[in-house]
Design a protein around this motif. Structure first.
Motif, PDB file in Angstrom:
ATOM      1  N   VAL A  41       0.846  -1.296   0.029  1.00  0.00           N
ATOM      2  CA  VAL A  41      -0.121   0.068   0.169  1.00  0.00           C
ATOM      3  C   VAL A  41       0.884   1.017  -0.015  1.00  0.00           C
ATOM      4  N   VAL A  42       2.214   0.945   0.028  1.00  0.00           N
ATOM      5  CA  VAL A  42       2.892   2.504   0.914  1.00  0.00           C
ATOM      6  C   VAL A  42       3.636   2.773  -0.613  1.00  0.00           C
ATOM      7  N   VAL A  43       3.820   3.704  -0.639  1.00  0.00           N
ATOM      8  CA  VAL A  43       5.206   4.051  -1.899  1.00  0.00           C
ATOM      9  C   VAL A  43       5.886   5.304  -1.856  1.00  0.00           C
ATOM     10  N   ALA A  50       3.002  16.224  -8.644  1.00  0.00           N
ATOM     11  CA  ALA A  50       1.867  16.268  -7.800  1.00  0.00           C
ATOM     12  C   ALA A  50       0.968  15.943  -8.718  1.00  0.00           C
ATOM     13  N   GLY A  51       0.460  15.275  -9.523  1.00  0.00           N
ATOM     14  CA  GLY A  51      -0.549  15.368 -10.591  1.00  0.00           C
ATOM     15  C   GLY A  51      -0.457  13.687 -10.823  1.00  0.00           C
ATOM     16  N   ASP A  52       1.059  13.169 -10.752  1.00  0.00           N
ATOM     17  CA  ASP A  52       1.281  12.183 -11.038  1.00  0.00           C
ATOM     18  C   ASP A  52       1.235  11.453  -9.458  1.00  0.00           C
ATOM     19  N   ARG A  53       1.608  12.192  -8.336  1.00  0.00           N
ATOM     20  CA  ARG A  53       1.515  11.714  -7.467  1.00  0.00           C
ATOM     21  C   ARG A  53      -0.338  11.066  -6.640  1.00  0.00           C
ATOM     22  N   GLU A  54      -0.606  11.890  -7.500  1.00  0.00           N
ATOM     23  CA  GLU A  54      -2.190  11.567  -7.146  1.00  0.00           C
ATOM     24  C   GLU A  54      -3.233  10.344  -7.878  1.00  0.00           C
ATOM     25  N   GLY A  60      -4.968   3.678  -5.397  1.00  0.00           N
ATOM     26  CA  GLY A  60      -4.942   3.248  -3.394  1.00  0.00           C
ATOM     27  C   GLY A  60      -3.506   2.884  -2.166  1.00  0.00           C
ATOM     28  N   CYS A  61      -3.083   4.043  -3.386  1.00  0.00           N
ATOM     29  CA  CYS A  61      -1.470   3.727  -2.210  1.00  0.00           C
ATOM     30  C   CYS A  61      -1.820   5.064  -1.426  1.00  0.00           C
ATOM     31  N   ALA A  62      -0.910   4.569  -0.929  1.00  0.00           N
ATOM     32  CA  ALA A  62      -0.604   6.289   0.575  1.00  0.00           C
ATOM     33  C   ALA A  62       0.742   6.930   0.567  1.00  0.00           C
ATOM     34  N   LEU A  63       1.029   7.927  -0.006  1.00  0.00           N
ATOM     35  CA  LEU A  63       2.286   7.737  -0.545  1.00  0.00           C
ATOM     36  C   LEU A  63       3.138   8.682   0.434  1.00  0.00           C
ATOM     37  N   TRP A  64       4.452   8.352   0.409  1.00  0.00           N
ATOM     38  CA  TRP A  64       5.581   8.561   1.831  1.00  0.00           C
ATOM     39  C   TRP A  64       6.093   9.894   1.240  1.00  0.00           C
ATOM     40  N   ASN A  65       5.948  10.903   1.675  1.00  0.00           N
ATOM     41  CA  ASN A  65       6.103  12.078   2.068  1.00  0.00           C
ATOM     42  C   ASN A  65       6.986  12.366   2.806  1.00  0.00           C
ATOM     43  N   ARG A  66       8.385  12.051   2.128  1.00  0.00           N
ATOM     44  CA  ARG A  66       9.457  12.816   4.161  1.00  0.00           C
ATOM     45  C   ARG A  66       9.739  14.432   3.284  1.00  0.00           C
ATOM     46  N   ASP A  67       9.863  15.286   4.468  1.00  0.00           N
ATOM     47  CA  ASP A  67      10.706  16.351   4.377  1.00  0.00           C
ATOM     48  C   ASP A  67      12.119  16.150   4.411  1.00  0.00           C
ATOM     49  N   LEU A  68      12.482  15.659   5.515  1.00  0.00           N
ATOM     50  CA  LEU A  68      13.983  15.515   5.472  1.00  0.00           C
ATOM     51  C   LEU A  68      14.625  14.229   5.598  1.00  0.00           C
ATOM     52  N   SER A 114      12.009  19.192  23.444  1.00  0.00           N
ATOM     53  CA  SER A 114      10.796  18.855  23.749  1.00  0.00           C
ATOM     54  C   SER A 114      10.017  18.450  22.597  1.00  0.00           C
ATOM     55  N   CYS A 115      10.981  16.813  20.983  1.00  0.00           N
ATOM     56  CA  CYS A 115      10.163  16.686  20.279  1.00  0.00           C
ATOM     57  C   CYS A 115       9.619  15.834  20.521  1.00  0.00           C
ATOM     58  N   TYR A 116       8.891  14.886  20.446  1.00  0.00           N
ATOM     59  CA  TYR A 116       8.995  13.083  19.750  1.00  0.00           C
ATOM     60  C   TYR A 116       8.231  12.844  19.727  1.00  0.00           C
ATOM     61  N   LEU A 117       8.691  11.523  19.014  1.00  0.00           N
ATOM     62  CA  LEU A 117       8.425  11.040  17.998  1.00  0.00           C
ATOM     63  C   LEU A 117       6.966  10.332  17.556  1.00  0.00           C
ATOM     64  N   ARG A 118       6.542   9.658  16.506  1.00  0.00           N
ATOM     65  CA  ARG A 118       5.199   8.966  15.947  1.00  0.00           C
ATOM     66  C   ARG A 118       5.969   7.689  15.304  1.00  0.00           C
ATOM     67  N   GLN A 119       5.805   6.534  14.512  1.00  0.00           N
ATOM     68  CA  GLN A 119       5.847   5.570  13.642  1.00  0.00           C
ATOM     69  C   GLN A 119       4.958   6.362  13.205  1.00  0.00           C
ATOM     70  N   VAL A 120       5.421   5.732  11.932  1.00  0.00           N
ATOM     71  CA  VAL A 120       4.241   6.498  10.972  1.00  0.00           C
ATOM     72  C   VAL A 120       3.831   5.272   9.875  1.00  0.00           C
ATOM     73  N   THR A 121       2.201   5.447  10.096  1.00  0.00           N
ATOM     74  CA  THR A 121       1.598   3.523   8.969  1.00  0.00           C
ATOM     75  C   THR A 121       0.714   4.316   8.274  1.00  0.00           C
ATOM     76  N   ALA A 122       0.221   3.744   7.586  1.00  0.00           N
ATOM     77  CA  ALA A 122      -0.528   3.802   6.422  1.00  0.00           C
ATOM     78  C   ALA A 122      -1.126   4.878   6.105  1.00  0.00           C
ATOM     79  N   PRO A 123      -2.069   5.055   7.338  1.00  0.00           N
ATOM     80  CA  PRO A 123      -2.949   5.873   7.673  1.00  0.00           C
ATOM     81  C   PRO A 123      -2.962   7.516   7.903  1.00  0.00           C
ATOM     82  N   LEU A 124      -1.079   7.503   8.198  1.00  0.00           N
ATOM     83  CA  LEU A 124      -0.778   8.435   8.863  1.00  0.00           C
ATOM     84  C   LEU A 124      -0.489   9.341   7.081  1.00  0.00           C
ATOM     85  N   LEU A 125       0.409   8.313   6.037  1.00  0.00           N
ATOM     86  CA  LEU A 125       0.612   8.910   4.669  1.00  0.00           C
ATOM     87  C   LEU A 125      -0.079   9.456   3.839  1.00  0.00           C
ATOM     88  N   GLY A 126       0.684  10.766   3.262  1.00  0.00           N
ATOM     89  CA  GLY A 126      -0.591  11.538   2.248  1.00  0.00           C
ATOM     90  C   GLY A 126      -0.288  11.181   1.194  1.00  0.00           C
TER      91      GLY A 126
END
Length: 126
Positions: A41-43, A50-54, A60-68, A114-126
């Protein structure tokens, strides 16, 4: 190409247009289903606009968009200084030589800020 993190396995699509990525997606899903009985599911598809990502999202893919990207920074402290405090940051790190020292510096700087981590799973990906 496969990408894996935590409990998620995804496909790293290397095509430069939606049609090529869609073909890679179809073949990658077929292989994963055949070998591991897993539906990818995740790619990630860094080369796409942006258009091709759409178009991939419509498949049916959740796209991994990394900032850094960790390898763009000399130290974990430098990476933490680049984080945006106004929003969540999606950071991609690779394991290898120097990873432990990088992570120690990153975690120390995150605690100080005061940062914290969250593990990313498919529903959080855009």
């Amino acid at each position: 190409r496969l990408a894996a993190a935590g409990h998620t396995v995804g496909l790293a699509l290397t095509g430069e247009d939606a049609e090529t990525c869609a073909a890679q997606l179809k073949e990658g899903r077929r292989l994963l289903a055949e070998i591991a009985r897993y539906h990818a599911v995740v790619v990630s598809a860094d080369a796409l606009e942006a258009g091709d990502r759409e178009a991939l999202a419509q498949e049916g893919c959740a796209l991994w968009n990394r900032d850094l990207l960790g390898e763009d920074y000399r130290s974990g402290t430098d990476l933490v200084e680049a984080l945006s405090p106004q929003r969540g940051n999606f950071v991609e790190l690779s394991c290898g030589a120097g990873s432990a020292a990088f992570l120690r510096g990153m975690f120390s700087a995150m605690e100080a800020e005061s940062c914290y981590l969250r593990q990313v799973t498919a529903p959080l990906l855009g």
